[in-house]
Design an enzyme around this catalytic site. Sequence first.
Site, mmCIF file in Angstrom:
data_model
loop_
_atom_site.group_PDB
_atom_site.id
_atom_site.type_symbol
_atom_site.label_atom_id
_atom_site.label_comp_id
_atom_site.label_asym_id
_atom_site.label_seq_id
_atom_site.Cartn_x
_atom_site.Cartn_y
_atom_site.Cartn_z
ATOM 1 N N ASN A 290 -10.337 -8.026 -9.269
ATOM 2 C CA ASN A 290 -9.595 -9.025 -9.564
ATOM 3 C C ASN A 290 -9.740 -10.739 -9.792
ATOM 4 O OD1 ASN A 290 -7.730 -10.219 -11.447
ATOM 5 N ND2 ASN A 290 -5.403 -8.511 -11.380
ATOM 6 N N TRP A 291 -10.003 -11.521 -10.185
ATOM 7 C CA TRP A 291 -10.506 -12.313 -9.580
ATOM 8 C C TRP A 291 -8.634 -13.443 -9.658
ATOM 9 C CZ3 TRP A 291 -16.009 -14.084 -10.195
ATOM 10 C CH2 TRP A 291 -16.627 -13.692 -10.198
ATOM 11 N N LYS A 292 -8.193 -12.984 -10.983
ATOM 12 C CA LYS A 292 -6.704 -13.437 -10.988
ATOM 13 C C LYS A 292 -7.161 -15.330 -11.980
ATOM 14 C CE LYS A 292 -3.870 -10.938 -8.312
ATOM 15 N NZ LYS A 292 -3.175 -10.523 -7.194
ATOM 16 N N HIS B 26 -0.829 -5.341 -15.366
ATOM 17 C CA HIS B 26 -0.746 -5.867 -14.381
ATOM 18 C C HIS B 26 0.828 -6.151 -13.905
ATOM 19 C CE1 HIS B 26 -1.401 -8.311 -10.619
ATOM 20 N NE2 HIS B 26 -2.646 -7.406 -10.762
ATOM 21 N N GLU C 70 1.807 -8.625 -12.690
ATOM 22 C CA GLU C 70 1.984 -9.941 -13.103
ATOM 23 C C GLU C 70 2.036 -10.843 -14.639
ATOM 24 O OE1 GLU C 70 -1.463 -12.012 -10.327
ATOM 25 O OE2 GLU C 70 -0.324 -10.720 -8.498
ATOM 26 N N GLU D 255 -0.347 0.474 -8.779
ATOM 27 C CA GLU D 255 -0.465 -1.430 -7.868
ATOM 28 C C GLU D 255 1.098 -1.578 -7.323
ATOM 29 O OE1 GLU D 255 -3.853 -4.094 -8.307
ATOM 30 O OE2 GLU D 255 -2.372 -4.545 -9.749
ATOM 31 N N GLY E 84 -0.162 -9.047 -2.799
ATOM 32 C CA GLY E 84 -0.459 -10.786 -2.836
ATOM 33 C C GLY E 84 0.550 -10.695 -1.432
ATOM 34 N N SER F 125 -3.248 -6.020 -1.591
ATOM 35 C CA SER F 125 -3.753 -5.993 -0.105
ATOM 36 C C SER F 125 -4.554 -4.739 0.249
ATOM 37 C CB SER F 125 -2.597 -6.029 0.644
ATOM 38 O OG SER F 125 -1.172 -7.705 0.141
ATOM 39 N N GLY G 83 -7.504 -8.250 -5.265
ATOM 40 C CA GLY G 83 -7.570 -9.143 -5.807
ATOM 41 C C GLY G 83 -7.119 -9.624 -4.454
ATOM 42 N N GLY G 84 -6.990 -10.666 -3.944
ATOM 43 C CA GLY G 84 -7.731 -11.444 -2.747
ATOM 44 C C GLY G 84 -8.494 -11.543 -2.649
HETATM 45 C C1 PEP Z 1 -4.263 -7.192 -7.729
HETATM 46 O O1 PEP Z 1 -3.813 -8.335 -8.764
HETATM 47 O O2 PEP Z 1 -4.305 -6.161 -7.888
HETATM 48 C C2 PEP Z 1 -3.628 -6.882 -6.161
HETATM 49 C C3 PEP Z 1 -4.004 -6.337 -6.029
HETATM 50 O O3 PEP Z 1 -3.693 -8.146 -5.317
HETATM 51 P P1 PEP Z 1 -4.245 -8.268 -3.945
HETATM 52 O O4 PEP Z 1 -5.365 -7.475 -3.183
HETATM 53 O O5 PEP Z 1 -4.312 -9.501 -3.607
HETATM 54 O O6 PEP Z 1 -2.642 -7.667 -3.236
#
Ligand code: PEP
Length: 255
Positions: free
Chosen positions: A9-11, A98, A100, A170, A176, A216, A237-238
């Site tokens: 997920n490049w957000k 998600h 967010e 999640e 994040g 994470s 994500g990151g």
């Molecule tokens: C996400 O946003 O779906 C996610 C899992 O982010 P991160 O891996 O950065 O925690």
Amino acid sequence: MRKRMIAGNWKMNKTFSEAIVLAQGLAKELEGGTGDVDVVVAPPAVNLKGVAEVIEKEEAPFALSAQNVYWEEAGAYTGETAPNMLEAVGATYCIIGHSERRDYFGETDEDINKKAKALMAHGIVPISCCGESLEIREAGTHVEFVVDQIKKDTAGLEITDPSKYVIAYEPIWAIGTGKTATADDAQEVCGAIRKTLVEIFGEETAAGIRILYGGSANPSNIAGFLEKEDVDGALVGGASLKADGFADMVHSAMA
Ligand code: PEP
């Protein structure tokens, strides 16, 4: 048997040209193939077409996902994107629900359910996210909370091919933040999700639905999650923003 999935997920990261470079880098890293692992990348909507072109040109072994969709087919919904528009640019997956989007944009389980139905009507696979806040985790009601989300998010869905509906667990406190859930934490909730899917859809369908862990996840911790019975991959994500690290995660899933 469920195929593992690693989804990035490049957000809201990467301009058009940066997204092209990242997709090209990933295509190079994965040019040896991804074995029995489904790999998916979810760039921002304006970059979908460009990444689709990279996938086609490089014959890259990953699929394209959107990060959001609206459930109506067309009309006066300024700023929104319809499922057929995603389909037209080559997106075969779409992240929905998600945390967010739930937190910053007020999305509800009812919205997420409508989005899943709209996507499935167009043959786009939802990657439907769920997960509890830190407050709920500390109160010890996280399993009930997530089970309730699953019931609402899947209400009335007809799943004929279980490989075409994906859930991502999640925990919000791990997204994040650098704080990861332990593999046992992930299994506790993913196992409860699987049981709920059995109640809703029956054994056979529930056994075919992939449940990803997200929060994470990175190249050093992914293997521990993948050892767990009900964890079928990761939503990243990151760590999906660097082609080599993300490819390392795919390679761990192939092992
Ligand atoms: C996400 O946003 O779906 C996610 C899992 O982010 P991160 O891996 O950065 O925690």
